[in-house]
Design a protein around this motif. Structure first.
Motif, short mmCIF file in Angstrom:
data_model
loop_
_atom_site.label_atom_id
_atom_site.label_comp_id
_atom_site.label_asym_id
_atom_site.label_seq_id
_atom_site.Cartn_x
_atom_site.Cartn_y
_atom_site.Cartn_z
N UNK A 29 0.84 -1.20 0.00
CA UNK A 29 0.00 0.00 0.00
C UNK A 29 0.87 1.25 0.00
N UNK A 30 1.94 1.21 0.77
CA UNK A 30 2.86 2.36 0.87
C UNK A 30 3.49 2.67 -0.49
N UNK A 31 3.99 1.65 -1.16
CA UNK A 31 4.59 1.85 -2.48
C UNK A 31 3.55 2.36 -3.48
N UNK A 32 2.34 1.81 -3.40
CA UNK A 32 1.29 2.26 -4.29
C UNK A 32 0.90 3.70 -4.04
N UNK A 33 0.89 4.11 -2.77
CA UNK A 33 0.55 5.49 -2.43
C UNK A 33 1.61 6.45 -2.93
N UNK A 34 2.89 6.07 -2.79
CA UNK A 34 3.97 6.92 -3.30
C UNK A 34 3.85 7.07 -4.82
N UNK A 35 3.56 5.97 -5.50
CA UNK A 35 3.37 6.05 -6.96
C UNK A 35 2.17 6.92 -7.30
N UNK B 129 3.01 -1.61 -6.44
CA UNK B 129 2.54 -2.42 -5.32
C UNK B 129 3.25 -3.77 -5.29
N UNK B 130 3.40 -4.39 -6.46
CA UNK B 130 4.07 -5.69 -6.52
C UNK B 130 5.51 -5.65 -6.06
N UNK B 131 6.22 -4.60 -6.42
CA UNK B 131 7.62 -4.47 -5.98
C UNK B 131 7.69 -4.31 -4.47
N UNK B 132 6.78 -3.53 -3.90
CA UNK B 132 6.77 -3.37 -2.45
C UNK B 132 6.50 -4.68 -1.73
N UNK B 133 5.54 -5.45 -2.22
CA UNK B 133 5.23 -6.75 -1.61
C UNK B 133 6.42 -7.70 -1.74
N UNK B 134 7.04 -7.71 -2.90
CA UNK B 134 8.17 -8.62 -3.12
C UNK B 134 9.36 -8.24 -2.25
#
Length: 340
Positions: A91-97, A116-121
């Motif tokens: 969620x954090x990575x998606x919000x930054x994007x 989002x996928x990169x953050x989860x990985x």
């Protein structure tokens, strides 16, 4: 060389929120995650006080070549903590994007799911485990169109990606960490890739961002005007990050004065919309509020539809444009809430 427990604790205490102890132990994925999230939003850093002995033992076993994993080794059961971390960081990575790149036409189709996928990985690759990046990203790309245009699309995409990453876990190959310079180079590139879109957005929308934050803080404080003690409590927590910043950078007095000067410069910069408004009113950036009001009244009188019966449509269009321009500049010039 064997890693020292006391050295690790010292690095954890001094630079734990930016992952210095993980960098020392050769846990580069963990170090990158801590740099980006400032120690797992503070919670992960505090939790590691009890985890550091296990981290040190694992690092020493790897460096000495003692850890030999059987081919048929069974993965431990899925960790709820790791799963929650995957969801939150996704969620954090998606919000930054979303903040930095949402103007792209293909944002919801490509940019958001990949972020989002990169953050989860990244979370799934901490420690001795990892996950299938291709399957995680594929899940994100499939899920994203279902929530196209939604402001909370990051949440379902991150949940779906976290489930996929958990189902396709595996052990990392046992490899010693490379030279420190090479590792720092890779970490720098990853950090640059993460921060560049956000930095671009902030520097190109500084005035609007500061006004938005200021108005939000003021609105929150005004909600508790009838309870002064609760208002002061909220003020304390809202200003806590600023006070910590001042303490780190060398004292409240000097930092506050420098910060006020920076804010004054930034808030005096005109946005693109405000420049267009000045152009409509035929004014320069040095125009005073009185000059803006005077020019507005002159143009409104000149372009009022009742005064232009020979060109009513053009007059109406220009009349509305003048009003919008004045309103834009008036919002900029209106009295601001008290700065704390």
């Amino acid at each position: 060389m064997a890693k020292g427990l006391m050295v690790t604790y010292a690095l954890w205490a001094v630079g734990g929120p930016i992952g210095l102890h993980h960098l020392y132990l050769g846990r580069d994925s963990h170090a990158l995650l801590w740099i980006i999230t400032f120690g797992g939003f503070g919670v992960g850093w505090a939790r590691e006080f009890f985890r550091i002995p296990a981290y040190v033992s694992e690092a020493n076993a790897e460096s000495e070549g003692h850890r030999k994993r059987p081919r048929n080794a069974v993965l431990p059961s899925a960790s709820p903590t790791r799963f929650a971390g995957q969801v939150c960081v996704g969620i954090y990575f998606g919000t930054v994007a979303f903040i930095g790149l949402n103007s792209l036409n293909f944002f919801y189709v490509i940019v958001l799911p990949l972020s989002v996928g990169v953050g989860v990985h990244l979370v799934s690759s901490i420690g001795s485990q990892t996950s299938d990046l291709q399957k995680t990203l594929t899940t994100c790309l499939i899920t994203s169109p279902i929530f196209y245009g939604s402001n909370i699309a990051q949440l379902p995409i991150s949940l779906a990606a976290s489930v996929t990453a958990t189902q396709h876990r595996s052990f990392k190959p046992a490899e010693p960490p490379g030279p420190l310079c090479h590792r720092l180079y890779r970490l720098s590139l990853a950090l640059l890739a993460f921060s560049a879109p956000l930095g671009y957005c902030i520097f190109h929308n500084t005035t609007a961002t500061l006004y938005f934050i200021s108005d939000c803080v003021a609105s929150i404080l005004e909600m508790f005007w009838f309870l002064p003690w609760l208002r002061r409590l909220f003020e304390f927590f809202l200003l806590l990050p600023y006070r910590l910043f001042c303490a780190v950078t060398g004292g409240i007095g000097y930092s506050e004065e420098a910060w006020r000067k920076v804010l004054e410069i930034l808030l005096n910069e005109y946005t693109e919309r405000e420049r267009l408004a000045l152009k409509v009113l035929s004014l320069t950036e040095e125009a005073t509020p009185e000059e803006i009001t005077l020019r507005y009244r002159e143009l409104v009188k000149m372009w009022h539809p009742d005064h232009n019966p020979h060109q009513p449509f053009e007059a109406q269009k220009m009349f509305i444009k003048i009003q919008d321009a004045y309103e834009t500049l008036h919002r900029r010039r209106r009295p601001r809430h008290k700065r704390y």
